[in-house]
Design a protein around this motif. Structure first.
Motif, PDB file in Angstrom:
ATOM      1  N   PRO A   1     -12.596  21.994 -22.499  1.00 20.77           N
ATOM      2  CA  PRO A   1     -12.559  22.247 -20.919  1.00 20.77           C
ATOM      3  C   PRO A   1     -13.297  22.205 -20.059  1.00 20.77           C
ATOM      4  CG  PRO A   1     -13.281  24.125 -22.957  1.00 20.77           C
ATOM      5  CD  PRO A   1     -12.548  22.547 -23.391  1.00 20.77           C
ATOM      6  N   ASN A   2     -14.466  21.235 -20.207  1.00 25.88           N
ATOM      7  CA  ASN A   2     -15.977  20.820 -20.225  1.00 25.88           C
ATOM      8  C   ASN A   2     -15.490  19.245 -19.137  1.00 25.88           C
ATOM      9  OD1 ASN A   2     -17.810  22.660 -20.769  1.00 25.88           O
ATOM     10  ND2 ASN A   2     -17.122  21.537 -23.334  1.00 25.88           N
ATOM     11  N   SER A   3     -14.972  18.522 -20.406  1.00 20.33           N
ATOM     12  CA  SER A   3     -13.650  17.060 -19.443  1.00 20.33           C
ATOM     13  C   SER A   3     -13.187  17.674 -19.219  1.00 20.33           C
ATOM     14  CB  SER A   3     -14.181  15.618 -20.490  1.00 20.33           C
ATOM     15  OG  SER A   3     -12.945  16.685 -21.879  1.00 20.33           O
ATOM     16  N   PHE A   4     -12.166  18.753 -18.789  1.00 20.99           N
ATOM     17  CA  PHE A   4     -10.467  19.030 -18.626  1.00 20.99           C
ATOM     18  C   PHE A   4     -10.665  18.741 -16.706  1.00 20.99           C
ATOM     19  CE2 PHE A   4      -6.853  21.482 -17.592  1.00 20.99           C
ATOM     20  CZ  PHE A   4      -5.760  20.455 -18.324  1.00 20.99           C
ATOM     21  N   PRO A   5     -11.998  19.319 -16.044  1.00 25.12           N
ATOM     22  CA  PRO A   5     -11.262  18.880 -14.078  1.00 25.12           C
ATOM     23  C   PRO A   5     -11.614  17.769 -14.261  1.00 25.12           C
ATOM     24  CG  PRO A   5     -13.687  20.711 -15.344  1.00 25.12           C
ATOM     25  CD  PRO A   5     -12.967  19.580 -16.791  1.00 25.12           C
ATOM     26  N   LYS A   6     -12.611  16.834 -14.689  1.00 24.00           N
ATOM     27  CA  LYS A   6     -12.290  15.110 -14.604  1.00 24.00           C
ATOM     28  C   LYS A   6     -11.114  14.575 -15.074  1.00 24.00           C
ATOM     29  CE  LYS A   6     -17.135  13.879 -13.827  1.00 24.00           C
ATOM     30  NZ  LYS A   6     -17.551  14.110 -12.392  1.00 24.00           N
ATOM     31  N   ARG A   7     -10.782  14.861 -15.687  1.00 21.78           N
ATOM     32  CA  ARG A   7      -9.206  14.675 -16.286  1.00 21.78           C
ATOM     33  C   ARG A   7      -8.477  15.714 -14.952  1.00 21.78           C
ATOM     34  NH1 ARG A   7      -8.305  15.479 -22.343  1.00 21.78           N
ATOM     35  NH2 ARG A   7      -6.127  14.488 -21.758  1.00 21.78           N
ATOM     36  N   LEU A   8      -8.379  16.232 -14.413  1.00 22.45           N
ATOM     37  CA  LEU A   8      -7.107  17.203 -13.834  1.00 22.45           C
ATOM     38  C   LEU A   8      -7.376  16.000 -12.297  1.00 22.45           C
ATOM     39  CD1 LEU A   8      -7.246  20.442 -14.444  1.00 22.45           C
ATOM     40  CD2 LEU A   8      -5.478  19.508 -14.131  1.00 22.45           C
ATOM     41  N   GLU A   9      -8.548  15.932 -11.820  1.00 21.76           N
ATOM     42  CA  GLU A   9      -9.198  15.141 -10.935  1.00 21.76           C
ATOM     43  C   GLU A   9      -8.735  13.394 -10.808  1.00 21.76           C
ATOM     44  OE1 GLU A   9     -13.012  15.007 -10.448  1.00 21.76           O
ATOM     45  OE2 GLU A   9     -13.119  17.477  -9.699  1.00 21.76           O
ATOM     46  N   ALA A  10      -8.485  13.130 -11.862  1.00 25.85           N
ATOM     47  CA  ALA A  10      -8.010  11.700 -11.880  1.00 25.85           C
ATOM     48  C   ALA A  10      -6.290  11.439 -12.108  1.00 25.85           C
ATOM     49  CB  ALA A  10      -9.040  10.805 -13.515  1.00 25.85           C
ATOM     50  N   ALA A  11      -5.612  12.685 -12.707  1.00 25.91           N
ATOM     51  CA  ALA A  11      -4.438  12.421 -12.353  1.00 25.91           C
ATOM     52  C   ALA A  11      -3.503  13.038 -11.136  1.00 25.91           C
ATOM     53  CB  ALA A  11      -3.754  13.060 -13.379  1.00 25.91           C
ATOM     54  N   GLY A  12      -4.869  13.504 -10.252  1.00 26.40           N
ATOM     55  CA  GLY A  12      -3.814  13.443  -8.716  1.00 26.40           C
ATOM     56  C   GLY A  12      -4.513  14.880  -8.279  1.00 26.40           C
ATOM     57  N   PHE A  13      -5.016  16.132  -8.658  1.00 30.28           N
ATOM     58  CA  PHE A  13      -5.990  17.203  -8.546  1.00 30.28           C
ATOM     59  C   PHE A  13      -7.425  17.477  -7.884  1.00 30.28           C
ATOM     60  CE2 PHE A  13      -2.782  17.516 -12.233  1.00 30.28           C
ATOM     61  CZ  PHE A  13      -1.033  18.386 -11.613  1.00 30.28           C
ATOM     62  N   ALA A  14      -7.649  18.536  -7.018  1.00 28.08           N
ATOM     63  CA  ALA A  14      -8.071  18.760  -6.326  1.00 28.08           C
ATOM     64  C   ALA A  14      -8.403  20.249  -6.090  1.00 28.08           C
ATOM     65  CB  ALA A  14      -8.249  17.882  -5.138  1.00 28.08           C
ATOM     66  N   ASP A  15      -9.655  20.890  -5.889  1.00 25.75           N
ATOM     67  CA  ASP A  15     -10.166  22.183  -5.849  1.00 25.75           C
ATOM     68  C   ASP A  15      -9.414  22.566  -7.157  1.00 25.75           C
ATOM     69  OD1 ASP A  15     -10.226  22.229  -3.253  1.00 25.75           O
ATOM     70  OD2 ASP A  15      -8.112  22.855  -3.022  1.00 25.75           O
ATOM     71  N   VAL A  16     -10.485  21.657  -8.798  1.00 26.38           N
ATOM     72  CA  VAL A  16     -10.566  22.293  -9.584  1.00 26.38           C
ATOM     73  C   VAL A  16     -11.469  23.210 -10.687  1.00 26.38           C
ATOM     74  CG1 VAL A  16     -10.240  21.634 -12.271  1.00 26.38           C
ATOM     75  CG2 VAL A  16      -9.565  20.044 -10.312  1.00 26.38           C
ATOM     76  N   GLN A  17     -10.620  23.934 -11.169  1.00 26.60           N
ATOM     77  CA  GLN A  17     -11.173  25.696 -10.784  1.00 26.60           C
ATOM     78  C   GLN A  17     -11.011  25.688 -12.877  1.00 26.60           C
ATOM     79  OE1 GLN A  17     -10.725  29.509  -9.310  1.00 26.60           O
ATOM     80  NE2 GLN A  17     -12.044  30.530 -11.196  1.00 26.60           N
ATOM     81  N   VAL A  18     -11.779  25.683 -13.845  1.00 30.13           N
ATOM     82  CA  VAL A  18     -11.676  26.291 -15.354  1.00 30.13           C
ATOM     83  C   VAL A  18     -12.416  27.165 -15.732  1.00 30.13           C
ATOM     84  CG1 VAL A  18     -11.589  24.886 -17.161  1.00 30.13           C
ATOM     85  CG2 VAL A  18     -10.937  23.391 -15.223  1.00 30.13           C
ATOM     86  N   ASP A  19     -12.109  28.226 -15.754  1.00 24.99           N
ATOM     87  CA  ASP A  19     -12.625  29.276 -17.116  1.00 24.99           C
ATOM     88  C   ASP A  19     -12.728  29.860 -18.059  1.00 24.99           C
ATOM     89  OD1 ASP A  19     -13.438  30.458 -14.560  1.00 24.99           O
ATOM     90  OD2 ASP A  19     -11.561  30.763 -14.289  1.00 24.99           O
TER      91      ASP A  19
END
Length: 195
Positions: A156-174
């Motif tokens: 979960p700590n690296s997942f936000p960067k992976r989502l951003e690389a895939a084309g997402f923004a406003d990423v929130q992970v809890d």
């Protein structure tokens, strides 16, 4: 999925967990829009609950037996079931308002394929479309349940960067002690390479 998973994911206990804890935690204050894609529904416990929240639900399941069973069960409802690989979706760009994935990413057999799946979800989402979901945190019980099964744990700590690389923004992970939830929005043109 191994036999333990197949049994658990169809059980009344799992349905109660999904209905009481997982869906409310993941979808609290999330507007998915009317046309939603669910990636990896398995036997469809989540599908049963999601279809009442949206106008149209498209489920993408790679396992032929699970996809056929879910398709028969959902016949005549607002659900379309596709037996496809979510790392190469046969769907047009910008088709869906929202996307969901519940406790299935760890069943994708490599981090690279997980990233391709994320990029495909971004591709089929409309700009500003929401992608929400959850996956499990590794534990002794979690590892035991995956004996002779695919288990590529998502950090979960690296997942936000992976989502951003895939084309997402406003990423929130809890994160809680059992799982993590994520929410993100598709913006601009997604990265088709998944890297």
């Amino acid at each position: 999925m191994n036999l333990i998973h197949r049994w658990l994911c169809r059980s009344a206990h799992w349905k109660t967990v999904v209905e009481t804890y997982i869906l409310p935690w993941v979808l609290d204050d999330v507007d998915l829009g009317p046309n939603v894609i669910e990636v990896g529904p398995g036997p469809g416990i989540t599908t049963d609950l999601l279809r009442t929240r949206v106008e149209s639900l498209t489920c993408v399941e790679i396992d032929r037996t699970l996809a056929d069973s879910l398709s028969r069960r959902m016949a005549g409802r607002n659900v379309t079931v596709l037996c496809e690989d979510a790392t190469a979706l046969p769907l047009p760009d910008e088709t869906f308002d929202g996307a969901v994935s519940f406790t299935m990413l760890h069943h994708v057999p490599s981090a690279a394929l997980q990233d391709r799946l994320l990029a495909e979800v971004a591709r089929v989402l409309r700009p500003r479309g929401v992608f929400a979901g959850t996956d499990s945190i590794s534990s002794p019980l979690f590892r035991l349940m995956h004996v002779f099964d695919t288990m590529v744990v998502v950090n979960p700590n690296s997942f936000p960067k992976r989502l951003e690389a895939a084309g997402f923004a406003d990423v929130q992970v809890d994160v809680n002690q059992y799982a993590f939830r994520f929410r993100a929005r598709r913006v601009g043109k997604p990265n088709r390479s998944g890297t």
